[in-house]
Design a protein around this motif. Structure first.
Motif, PDB file in Angstrom:
ATOM      1  N   ARG A 135      -0.861  -3.485   1.587  1.00 12.67           N
ATOM      2  CA  ARG A 135       0.494  -3.805   2.017  1.00 12.67           C
ATOM      3  C   ARG A 135       1.353  -4.304   0.862  1.00 12.67           C
ATOM      4  NH1 ARG A 135       0.024  -9.004   5.952  1.00 12.67           N
ATOM      5  NH2 ARG A 135      -1.422 -10.238   4.721  1.00 12.67           N
ATOM      6  N   SER A 136       0.693  -4.714  -0.225  1.00 14.78           N
ATOM      7  CA  SER A 136       1.484  -5.182  -1.363  1.00 14.78           C
ATOM      8  C   SER A 136       2.255  -4.045  -2.024  1.00 14.78           C
ATOM      9  CB  SER A 136       0.562  -5.842  -2.384  1.00 14.78           C
ATOM     10  OG  SER A 136      -0.430  -4.933  -2.779  1.00 14.78           O
ATOM     11  N   LEU A 137       1.941  -2.784  -1.664  1.00 10.28           N
ATOM     12  CA  LEU A 137       2.704  -1.654  -2.201  1.00 10.28           C
ATOM     13  C   LEU A 137       4.084  -1.571  -1.553  1.00 10.28           C
ATOM     14  CD1 LEU A 137      -0.056   1.068  -2.190  1.00 10.28           C
ATOM     15  CD2 LEU A 137       1.306   0.441  -4.162  1.00 10.28           C
ATOM     16  N   PHE A 138       4.229  -2.209  -0.398  1.00  9.99           N
ATOM     17  CA  PHE A 138       5.441  -1.983   0.390  1.00  9.99           C
ATOM     18  C   PHE A 138       6.291  -3.234   0.528  1.00  9.99           C
ATOM     19  CE2 PHE A 138       1.972   0.759   1.740  1.00  9.99           C
ATOM     20  CZ  PHE A 138       2.478   1.958   1.297  1.00  9.99           C
ATOM     21  N   ASN A 139       6.057  -4.214  -0.337  1.00 13.55           N
ATOM     22  CA  ASN A 139       6.936  -5.384  -0.300  1.00 13.55           C
ATOM     23  C   ASN A 139       7.574  -5.650  -1.657  1.00 13.55           C
ATOM     24  OD1 ASN A 139       4.841  -6.387  -1.777  1.00 13.55           O
ATOM     25  ND2 ASN A 139       4.097  -7.810  -0.210  1.00 13.55           N
ATOM     26  N   LYS A 140       7.624  -4.595  -2.495  1.00 11.98           N
ATOM     27  CA  LYS A 140       8.184  -4.786  -3.825  1.00 11.98           C
ATOM     28  C   LYS A 140       9.531  -4.089  -3.953  1.00 11.98           C
ATOM     29  CE  LYS A 140       4.186  -6.008  -6.363  1.00 11.98           C
ATOM     30  NZ  LYS A 140       3.139  -5.883  -5.346  1.00 11.98           N
ATOM     31  N   GLY A 141      10.035  -3.552  -2.838  1.00 15.46           N
ATOM     32  CA  GLY A 141      11.327  -2.886  -2.874  1.00 15.46           C
ATOM     33  C   GLY A 141      11.301  -1.524  -3.550  1.00 15.46           C
ATOM     34  N   TYR A 142      10.108  -0.896  -3.638  1.00 19.20           N
ATOM     35  CA  TYR A 142      10.037   0.448  -4.225  1.00 19.20           C
ATOM     36  C   TYR A 142      10.819   1.433  -3.371  1.00 19.20           C
ATOM     37  CZ  TYR A 142       6.253  -1.209  -7.252  1.00 19.20           C
ATOM     38  OH  TYR A 142       5.510  -1.874  -8.179  1.00 19.20           O
ATOM     39  N   LYS A 143      11.487   2.386  -4.037  1.00 18.26           N
ATOM     40  CA  LYS A 143      12.322   3.338  -3.309  1.00 18.26           C
ATOM     41  C   LYS A 143      11.757   4.746  -3.350  1.00 18.26           C
ATOM     42  CE  LYS A 143      16.930   2.096  -2.735  1.00 18.26           C
ATOM     43  NZ  LYS A 143      16.686   0.740  -2.266  1.00 18.26           N
ATOM     44  N   TYR A 144      10.788   5.003  -4.221  1.00 22.63           N
ATOM     45  CA  TYR A 144      10.358   6.380  -4.424  1.00 22.63           C
ATOM     46  C   TYR A 144       8.922   6.622  -3.965  1.00 22.63           C
ATOM     47  CZ  TYR A 144      14.682   7.068  -6.898  1.00 22.63           C
ATOM     48  OH  TYR A 144      16.009   7.171  -7.190  1.00 22.63           O
ATOM     49  N   ILE A 145       8.351   5.663  -3.247  1.00 13.12           N
ATOM     50  CA  ILE A 145       6.979   5.831  -2.790  1.00 13.12           C
ATOM     51  C   ILE A 145       6.967   5.973  -1.277  1.00 13.12           C
ATOM     52  CG2 ILE A 145       6.617   3.308  -2.819  1.00 13.12           C
ATOM     53  CD1 ILE A 145       3.701   3.835  -3.378  1.00 13.12           C
ATOM     54  N   PHE A 146       6.218   6.973  -0.800  1.00 18.34           N
ATOM     55  CA  PHE A 146       6.119   7.215   0.639  1.00 18.34           C
ATOM     56  C   PHE A 146       4.648   7.380   0.992  1.00 18.34           C
ATOM     57  CE2 PHE A 146      10.206   8.659  -0.818  1.00 18.34           C
ATOM     58  CZ  PHE A 146      11.068   8.059   0.086  1.00 18.34           C
ATOM     59  N   ALA A 147       4.179   6.624   1.965  1.00 12.86           N
ATOM     60  CA  ALA A 147       2.757   6.650   2.305  1.00 12.86           C
ATOM     61  C   ALA A 147       2.578   7.150   3.733  1.00 12.86           C
ATOM     62  CB  ALA A 147       2.162   5.256   2.165  1.00 12.86           C
ATOM     63  N   VAL A 148       1.725   8.168   3.913  1.00  7.92           N
ATOM     64  CA  VAL A 148       1.554   8.740   5.242  1.00  7.92           C
ATOM     65  C   VAL A 148       0.575   7.938   6.096  1.00  7.92           C
ATOM     66  CG1 VAL A 148       2.086  11.074   4.481  1.00  7.92           C
ATOM     67  CG2 VAL A 148      -0.274  10.297   4.480  1.00  7.92           C
ATOM     68  N   LEU A 149      -0.185   7.024   5.459  1.00  9.27           N
ATOM     69  CA  LEU A 149      -1.257   6.367   6.212  1.00  9.27           C
ATOM     70  C   LEU A 149      -0.818   4.997   6.743  1.00  9.27           C
ATOM     71  CD1 LEU A 149      -3.863   5.312   3.476  1.00  9.27           C
ATOM     72  CD2 LEU A 149      -1.431   5.460   3.173  1.00  9.27           C
ATOM     73  N   SER A 150      -1.599   4.436   7.645  1.00  8.66           N
ATOM     74  CA  SER A 150      -1.334   3.081   8.134  1.00  8.66           C
ATOM     75  C   SER A 150      -1.735   2.097   7.046  1.00  8.66           C
ATOM     76  CB  SER A 150      -2.152   2.784   9.383  1.00  8.66           C
ATOM     77  OG  SER A 150      -1.918   3.742  10.378  1.00  8.66           O
ATOM     78  N   THR A 151      -1.021   0.979   6.944  1.00 11.60           N
ATOM     79  CA  THR A 151      -1.332   0.037   5.867  1.00 11.60           C
ATOM     80  C   THR A 151      -2.620  -0.725   6.165  1.00 11.60           C
ATOM     81  OG1 THR A 151       0.218  -1.445   6.909  1.00 11.60           O
ATOM     82  CG2 THR A 151       0.976  -0.281   4.956  1.00 11.60           C
ATOM     83  N   SER A 152      -3.215  -1.272   5.099  1.00 15.18           N
ATOM     84  CA  SER A 152      -4.604  -1.711   5.192  1.00 15.18           C
ATOM     85  C   SER A 152      -4.808  -2.926   6.088  1.00 15.18           C
ATOM     86  CB  SER A 152      -5.150  -1.994   3.801  1.00 15.18           C
ATOM     87  OG  SER A 152      -4.259  -2.821   3.106  1.00 15.18           O
TER      88      SER A 152
END
Lengths: 407, 303
Positions: A135-152
């Motif tokens: 989940r730490s991938l999705f709290n840094k305000g990244y704009k160009y990353i898209f993940a198809v899976l459910s977070t860990s």
């Protein structure tokens, strides 16, 4: 004058040749990926790579990616990151600045994805990733990353709900449930632990064992002895393949009786094939199961995907296709969909199209949050029942009843 | 801190757990001792500190695993791994080790470190990075209300390890080659003068070490799990044991091996399993410190 006409004839010939080739074959969209083909993540890295390749060949069979009336096929440049984060970041840099790649597919594992994400962000390269769930991938305000899976943190959190509902069914309060946690000391497993702790706190459950497994685990009898003494109602284990293999083997050797045992990486470790009956009644989370009722026009249903993939890769015959493979294929499919909706090869337009994705795939529904994680797909829990993986939770996808308590 | 106290409390409340911890520790310690004995042999005879020791162990495990995958009985794995690793050890000696024997400490450390990386990667390419194990399918014996469990597979493993150790001891004591090895270890130059072909002794010693490790690995794969990159943890333990016990002290190596196995299990129980290996490394530090203090009194020229 003569020279000029010669030149124009030559030019005409060239254009003719060129247009002919582009009519006969589809163009190419080059995507880059640094992925673990050697090192400790190689098993799953290779699963993911096969998922990418299978999806690319399926899309090709179905007429390729159509942008503005022209057709294109995906081609991926792979580099081996040797399961090392610094290597992954260097390779991402190289893919973008030397190979001039405009789009990226993710690596395997949260750690590698974390290493690459700052690079793709810096160069504003859209990356669809299928194997980094932290989940730490999705709290840094990244704009160009898209993940198809459910977070860990969702992986095993649902086992808490499951344990609570079992307790209620037996006339006990959910807060009487005692939980034992043994997770590896890495970002992925620590997220799982955080999810479990959050949900356990909601029910007021007591955590009686909370230990971190070392990276080169081959013996966890010390934890299991404590489990025997303290008798928890739920045991949660997460330690990649080695954790699953060690736990299953030693739980059966030490005859550890816990009514509900949940662990990750059951399929990737092939616990049923390796340990047979010893793996029975263990609950494993999965991003995806072939018995689920999702479908799409390229891969068909989840079951079609499973059989098609096994035909293309006969080495998977007689075992489960890992979800790591399925989600890798889904990532490629998401790219295809985004390119077609963008109607352009421009990376900014593709990014915007990705962010507006809303589709059903054989792998599940996909819709990205602002942060880029998929919010349309729940995690499922499967229990190993007589050597088969049967979905037992959540209720709406369950095909079988939970065996409780585990013998 | 609370958890640590609670864990110590468990040991006092349930004394039988102590027995289990010691038993578990001794069983894994027996295998550490095997690898450590091979290390002591090579170290003592050739003055080569073999950092690839653990990788020989893992390679032996893969030999056994490969046999089982191809339908051979699992117990055959131990002798076959012994023989195959003997051959591999001989080839490695001829290719690499024979060139670094007479060199200084760092050359042999670097060479064997490189060897360790190579071996791990080759195994990774050949067998994949999956964790592997061989399931013998034997039942488990339970004592004391099921608190003590002794899987028969583990018992067989320990018995095989002891038989191997006993065999090596007898061999070193009574055979001609054993005598030659011991003579070379004491003074290679004098041994050469007296007509011992030290080159042959070196090749034999290194192959024997590799074979012992291979057999240990074949036992480990039956009882625990292996993975191409697990070698280092066996190397570390072998070094700890040899440093603690000293070279050429076989009973010491065995005692230290068993002791370290048991101490690690205690460490894992009290501080949490994440600190299991930390206990081994801490011990190494303590032993080195102790040795350093000991040596302050009798200073001598380093060779």
């Amino acid at each position: 004058m003569k020279k000029l006409s010669m030149l124009s004839v030559l030019m005409a010939v060239f254009t003719l040749l060129f247009s002919q080739t582009s009519l006969a074959a589809c163009g190419e969209i080059v995507i880059g990926s640094a992925i673990s083909l050697t090192g400790k993540y190689a098993t799953n890295g290779v699963h993911a790579q096969k998922g990418y390749e299978y999806a690319i060949s399926k899309i090709k069979e179905n007429g390729g990616v159509k942008i503005d009336g022209k057709c294109y096929n995906f081609k991926v440049i792979y580099y081996d990151d040797e399961s090392k984060g610094d290597r992954a970041a260097t390779l991402a840099e190289r893919l973008i600045s030397q190979d001039k790649v405009q789009y990226m597919l993710g690596p395997y594992s949260s750690g590698m994805t974390k290493a690459i994400a700052p690079v793709t962000e810096k160069y504003q390269i859209p990356m669809v990733e299928a194997e980094g769930a932290s989940r730490s991938l999705f709290n840094k305000g990244y704009k160009y990353i898209f993940a198809v899976l459910s977070t860990s943190e969702q992986y095993l959190a649902s086992t808490i709900g499951l344990a609570a509902s079992v307790a209620e069914k037996n006339g006990k309060s959910p807060s009487s449930v005692k939980v034992a946690i043994a997770v590896e000391n890495d970002p992925f497993s620590l997220d799982i632990r955080a999810g479990v702790l959050d949900d356990a706190e909601k029910f007021g459950m007591q955590i009686i064992i909370d230990e971190k497994l070392p990276r080169d685990l081959s013996d966890m009898s010390a934890i299991l002895t404590k489990v025997k003494l303290l008798k928890p109602d739920l045991l949660v284990v997460s330690g990649h393949s080695k954790g699953a293999a060690t736990a299953v083997r030693q739980i059966s050797e030490q005859n550890v009786k816990v009514p509900l045992i949940a662990m990750t990486h059951c399929e990737a470790t092939d616990v049923t094939g390796k340990f047979g009956d010893a793996a029975n009644d263990i609950v494993c989370p999965t991003q995806w199961a072939e018995t689920m009722s999702y479908e799409d026009p390229i891969f068909g249903t989840a079951a079609n995907y499973e059989s098609g993939f096994k035909k293309a890769y006969p080495e998977y015959k007689g075992r489960q296709v890992p979800y790591q493979t399925a989600q890798a294929s889904a990532a490629v499919y998401v790219f295809k969909d985004a390119f077609e909706r963008a109607g352009s090869m421009d990376k900014e337009k593709v990014r915007d199209a990705l962010s507006a994705t809303e589709m059903q795939t054989f792998y599940g529904n996909i819709k990205f949050s602002e942060a880029g994680n998929n919010i349309a797909k729940p995690m499922a829990l499967r229990q190993i029942q007589d050597g088969r993986y049967n979905v037992v939770a959540p209720a709406e996808f369950a095909s079988h009843e939970l065996n409780w308590p585990r013998k | 801190m609370d958890q640590i106290l609670g864990n110590i409390g468990l040991l006092i409340d349930y004394p039988v757990v102590n027995l289990k911890i010691v038993l578990d520790g001794v069983m894994i310690g027996a295998l550490f001792a095997l690898a450590a004995y091979g290390l002591a042999l090579v170290w003592g005879v050739m003055n080569v500190k073999n950092l690839a020791q653990g990788d020989f162990v893992i390679a032996g495990g893969y030999v056994s695993w490969w046999l089982v995958e191809h339908g051979f009985p699992a117990l055959l794995g131990v002798p076959v791994a012994f023989i195959v690793m003997w051959g591999i050890g001989w080839v490695i000696y001829k290719l690499v080790i024979s060139r670094v024997i007479e060199r200084d400490l760092f050359t042999s450390l670097l060479a064997t470190f490189g060897l360790a990386i190579m071996m791990a990667q080759i195994m990774n390419l050949m067998f994949g990075s999956d964790t592997q194990s061989v399931d013998l399918g034997y039942p488990t014996l339970h004592f004391f209300d099921g608190f003590i469990d002794v899987p028969i597979a583990k018992l067989i493993g320990v018995l095989m390890a002891s038989a191997l150790a006993a065999g090596v001891i007898v061999f070193m004591k009574s055979s001609r080659m054993g005598q030659a090895i011991r003579a070379t270890a004491q003074d290679a130059r004098a041994a050469r003068v007296l007509g011992i072909d030290t080159e042959k002794v070196y090749a034999f010693t290194f192959s024997l070490n590799s074979a012992i490790c291979g057999a240990a690995g074949a036992i480990i794969v039956m009882v625990w799990i292996i993975q191409p990159f697990y070698g280092i943890s066996y190397s570390i333990r072998a070094f700890v044991i040899v440093t603690a016990a000293g070279l050429g002290n076989l009973p010491g190596v065995i005692a230290a091996g068993l002791g370290i196995g048991a101490l690690e299990q205690y460490g894992a129980h009290i501080f949490g399993i994440g600190y299991q290996q930390a206990v081994a490394v801490m011990l190494l530090l303590l032993v080195l410190l102790y040795r350093l203090i000991q040596q302050r009194r009798n200073r001598q020229v380093l060779k």
